[in-house]
Every structure is written in C-alpha cells, then in structure tokens.
Scaffold this active site. Structure first.
Site, mmCIF file in Angstrom:
data_model
loop_
_atom_site.group_PDB
_atom_site.id
_atom_site.type_symbol
_atom_site.label_atom_id
_atom_site.label_comp_id
_atom_site.label_asym_id
_atom_site.label_seq_id
_atom_site.Cartn_x
_atom_site.Cartn_y
_atom_site.Cartn_z
ATOM 1 C CD GLU A 124 41.122 52.153 39.950
ATOM 2 O OE1 GLU A 124 42.491 51.994 39.167
ATOM 3 O OE2 GLU A 124 42.027 52.904 40.841
ATOM 4 C CG HIS B 141 48.540 43.419 41.560
ATOM 5 N ND1 HIS B 141 48.914 43.447 42.505
ATOM 6 C CD2 HIS B 141 47.882 44.420 41.053
ATOM 7 C CE1 HIS B 141 49.168 45.007 42.952
ATOM 8 N NE2 HIS B 141 48.403 45.120 41.925
#
Length: 325
Positions: free
Chosen positions: A60, A129
């Site tokens: 990322e 998540h």
C-alpha cells in the site's frame, strides 16, 4: 429515467465512463485484473482499457506513493486499497505528501488522485477487516473525504472525485457493494461538498452516512409509525468538507439532533458535528445532542459479540426517543 443496479455496478459504470472520457484516468491496485477487485468492482475494465488497469504487488505504501507522483506528473490515478483497514500503512504518503503537495509547491502542483478504500464491518470479518477509520482524516488539511450510502451516490461521488483537481479519499462500505438501488441515466454527478435531506421531518434531525444511513432511515420510519415522531434524515455524503449549513437549517427547524455512524463513537465525526451545532445553533436546541456509534472495542469475530459492539437500528431509535422525551 433511472435503473435499479447494485452499488458495485454503479461504481464500475463511474470508472468506465470516466476512463472513456479522459485517457489520463487509470486505476491500479491488488487483484483488480485477475480477480476484478475483491468485490468485483473492477471486473472487465482490463479487457477494455488494457494497461490502464494494473495489478500491483502487495504494498500500500508503493501504491499511494506512486499515485502521488503520477498525479503530480499530470495523470489522474484511482488507487484501490483493497480494504480501508490497511490505510495506516500509507499514512506518511497521505499525511505528508498527498495532502500537502499543493500547499508546499505554492499552488503549482495539483493532485487529481482518488483513493478507494472499502471500509466498515463485513460478514463477521473480525478486528483487522471491519473498521471505520474516516475520522482519522478529518483533521488533515488538503484532502477531501467522501462516503456514499447508495448506488446513486456511489456513482455520482466517484465521478466527481475523479474530476476533482484535489486528492479525495473515497470510503465505500464493504456491505454496500451488493446493495441495489435506483441510479439516474446520463452523467450522474454528486457534489463533494453537499449533504442531502433524504426525509423531511419536524421533530428531530437525524444525521448519518454510509451503510449506517440504512439503519437511520429504518429507525426514522419506526419512530413515526410507532411513536408519531417526525424525523428529518440527512445523508452527509461528505465529511471533509462538512456541509454544516444544511445541518444548521434542519436543527433550527426541529430543535433536536441525533448523529449516527458505524465508526467508534469516541472521537468520531459525530463529535465534530455536535460541537459545531452546539457552538453555532445552541439557542435552537430543545434537548441535548445524542450520538450513536460503535463501542470502543476492536470488532469481534463472534457474531453475537459483533452485534453488541456495532450500532443498529434499535440504537438509533432509542436515541430518537431519548432526545424527544
């Protein structure tokens, strides 16, 4: 005219239309070519646009860093972060590069960059998540933060974000992708700085956004049908900037305010809205402001415990009753 399509289809339409209209727009991220994105939101784009749709390594930091450079060089990248839960890895690029380049280069650098960040809880996906992290970015000058709640706002906000010359973080709730709703035909554009009154009311103002708006609308309907309480519901659509004028007008009419979001209540966007209303429209308030949000705990994997931590329709209804009694 409008069609009933899913949020996934609506955002894919937005990407397709903007990429056809502007060759500078491209998209890259993890598994968006081979898998079509984790929710299928990029399926088929590589077939039409080829190398303008790229799979990348799992980094990322590299994704956002490369996006900043590409935007400063004149391209219009759309970067998929897979899950917003991984956005912490990119904070230096967002905080010290993406948000500040326009200012630090004296306005000579523009960053037409969109970060797509699926957030929120999803089918008992556990602590790493399931997070709603949008409040982190409220106090970073130089970026816009938008959060759709429906297929219509998903398409319209994404198209507006891609066209904007400034960096935009586009938080899209993971549970929204299969949700269906009407989407207007033609060039759907939703302003990045305007809230929308979805339901007129006279007794309570209820402000919400993202997937939580579904619970807010259901609670408003229940409050009217069971208790005769008229609730005005506002979809924020954007949290940076905040359209406080729409909220002020509503609070002056109703005299009461409830703010509901899935993010943790402590330090959430609701606290900022409550402070602004208390500062600027206190004289119109007839009752204390009530906030609804998740409890201050990691989101559990256990379905039973997850239901305890996350806010639901009943929590919003209780807040409405609290401020009217």
């Amino acid at each position: 005219m409008s069609r009933i399509i899913t949020f996934c289809q609506a955002t894919k339409e937005a990407m397709t239309e903007e990429m056809r209209a502007d060759p500078d727009v491209f998209v890259y991220g993890e598994d968006i070519v081979k898998q079509g994105g984790i929710f299928g939101q990029f399926a088929g784009l590589h077939d039409e646009f080829g190398d303008r749709v790229l799979d990348t390594p799992i980094s990322e930091t590299a994704l956002v860093g490369a996006g900043v450079g590409a935007a400063m060089a004149g391209a219009k990248p759309v970067i998929d972060l897979h899950f917003a839960d991984f956005i912490g890895i990119t904070m230096d690029e967002i905080l010290n590069q993406m948000a500040k380049a326009h200012y630090m280069f004296g306005g000579q650098a523009h960053l037409p960059l969109v970060l797509r960040a699926p957030d929120g809880s999803m089918r008992h996906a556990a602590a790493q998540h399931s997070q709603s992290l949008e409040s982190w970015f409220v106090s970073i000058p130089g970026i816009k933060v938008v959060i759709p709640s429906s297929p219509q706002t998903g398409k319209g906000l994404l198209k507006a974000a891609i066209r904007d010359p400034n960096p935009v973080i586009f938080f899209e709730h993971k549970e929204l992708f299969p949700v269906t709703g009407p989407v207007d035909d033609g060039d759907v554009i939703v302003p990045l700085d305007k809230a929308e009154v979805l339901r007129e009311g006279t007794d309570v103002t209820l402000v919400s956004y993202s997937r939580m708006l579904t619970h807010a609308l259901a609670a408003a309907k229940q409050a009217e049908e069971q208790y005769g309480i008229s609730v005005e519901v506002i979809d924020l659509r954007s949290i940076v900037p905040l359209d406080m004028e729409t909220i002020y007008r509503s609070v002056k009419k109703t005299g009461r305010l409830v703010i509901a979001h899935e993010a943790i209540r402590t330090g959430g966007v609701g606290g900022e809205i409550a402070a602004e209303v208390a500062e600027h429209t206190f004289q119109w308030l007839q009752a204390p402001i009530v906030r609804v949000g998740a409890k201050s705990a990691p989101i559990p994997y256990s379905p039973t415990l997850e239901d305890v931590v996350l806010p639901h329709e009943d929590d919003v209804l209780r807040a409405i009753l609290k401020t009217t009694q």
